[in-house]
Design a protein around this motif. Structure first.
Motif, PDB file in Angstrom:
ATOM      1  N   ARG A  67       0.832  -1.210   0.000  1.00  0.00           N
ATOM      2  CA  ARG A  67       0.000   0.000   0.000  1.00  0.00           C
ATOM      3  C   ARG A  67       0.864   1.256   0.000  1.00  0.00           C
ATOM      4  NH1 ARG A  67      -5.051   1.930   3.892  1.00  0.00           N
ATOM      5  NH2 ARG A  67      -4.955   4.098   3.212  1.00  0.00           N
TER       6      ARG A  67
ATOM      7  N   ASP B 152      -7.425  14.212  -7.944  1.00  0.00           N
ATOM      8  CA  ASP B 152      -7.635  12.837  -7.483  1.00  0.00           C
ATOM      9  C   ASP B 152      -8.414  12.025  -8.512  1.00  0.00           C
ATOM     10  OD1 ASP B 152      -6.329  12.991  -4.947  1.00  0.00           O
ATOM     11  OD2 ASP B 152      -8.013  14.174  -4.217  1.00  0.00           O
TER      12      ASP B 152
ATOM     13  N   ASP C  64       0.630   4.301  -2.543  1.00  0.00           N
ATOM     14  CA  ASP C  64       0.374   5.652  -2.045  1.00  0.00           C
ATOM     15  C   ASP C  64       1.429   6.632  -2.559  1.00  0.00           C
ATOM     16  OD1 ASP C  64      -1.879   4.824  -0.712  1.00  0.00           O
ATOM     17  OD2 ASP C  64      -0.929   4.740   1.271  1.00  0.00           O
TER      18      ASP C  64
ATOM     19  N   ARG D 202       0.751   7.196  -6.339  1.00  0.00           N
ATOM     20  CA  ARG D 202      -0.408   8.081  -6.498  1.00  0.00           C
ATOM     21  C   ARG D 202      -0.053   9.505  -6.108  1.00  0.00           C
ATOM     22  NH1 ARG D 202      -4.504   5.696  -2.657  1.00  0.00           N
ATOM     23  NH2 ARG D 202      -5.703   7.536  -3.227  1.00  0.00           N
ATOM     24  N   GLY D 203       0.730   9.649  -5.051  1.00  0.00           N
ATOM     25  CA  GLY D 203       1.121  10.982  -4.611  1.00  0.00           C
ATOM     26  C   GLY D 203       1.934  11.726  -5.653  1.00  0.00           C
TER      27      GLY D 203
END
Length: 202
Positions: free
Chosen positions: A130, A160, A134, A137-138
């Motif tokens: 995860r 987003d 994360d 995605r960041g």
């Protein structure tokens, strides 16, 4: 043998084990990494393999780290020279498509496979998977927001939502390549990304 040489040899052996594990795990999963199988394939004793990691979970976490190094070199570092914002966002998408198209890992996207394997579980390995997602995605979100701030995307763009759609396209590409062996999928993915980002000639 000098202590310095012993450390170097140990690090070299660890790297050899990890490189073999990354290839295996990308096709057979992190749970498929057994100490016995690795020992046989590498011509080592079980204790010799285990001695470099201490436990199966520690081995899995080390393999995730090694896969992360490969992904960073293949995707992030290729895009980093581009200007922040849309140029880098475009480069990140292009590098991601290329990473999948070229089959950097024999089983496709290492982290997509690991996510499917561990998303319903608890524990340190799931948390590490995860954390990788994360971070990815960041990075995509940061460059998307920069593109909005620069006027390259409409001012009311939801970063987003853009990231959600881009990740969906990349996962669809991975699926098409791995399950269907569809060699037209990379071109479709490039067109989909270009349409979403409002780009021409992607």
């Amino acid at each position: 043998m000098s202590p310095r040489r012993s450390v170097a040899d140990a690090l070299g052996t660890r790297a050899t084990i990890l490189d073999r594990c990354v290839g295996l795990a990308s096709t057979e999963g992190l749970e498929g990494l057994t100490i016995g199988r690795l020992a046989t394939e590498l011509g080592m004793s079980k204790s010799g393999v285990l001695g470099h990691f201490g436990s199966k979970e520690a081995l899995q976490l080390a393999v995730l780290d090694r896969a992360g190094q490969v992904f960073r070199a293949e995707v992030w570092e290729r895009a980093l020279p581009e200007l922040p914002g849309m140029p880098r966002l475009r480069a990140l998408c292009d590098a991601s498509i290329s990473y999948l198209e070229r089959g950097v890992f024999p089983g496709g996207c290492f982290f997509t496979a690991a996510a499917h394997e561990f998303d319903g579980r608890k524990g340190a390995v799931r948390d590490a998977v995860r954390a990788r997602f994360d971070a990815w995605r960041g990075r995509l979100r940061k460059e998307t927001q920069r593109a909005v701030d620069a006027g390259d995307l409409p001012g009311d763009t939801d970063p987003d939502q853009v990231v959600f759609e881009l990740l969906g396209m990349l996962m669809a590409l991975n699926h098409a390549l791995q399950l269907h062996r569809d060699d037209r999928a990379p071109a479709r993915a490039r067109r989909a990304v270009a349409t979403r980002l409002g780009l021409a000639g992607f």
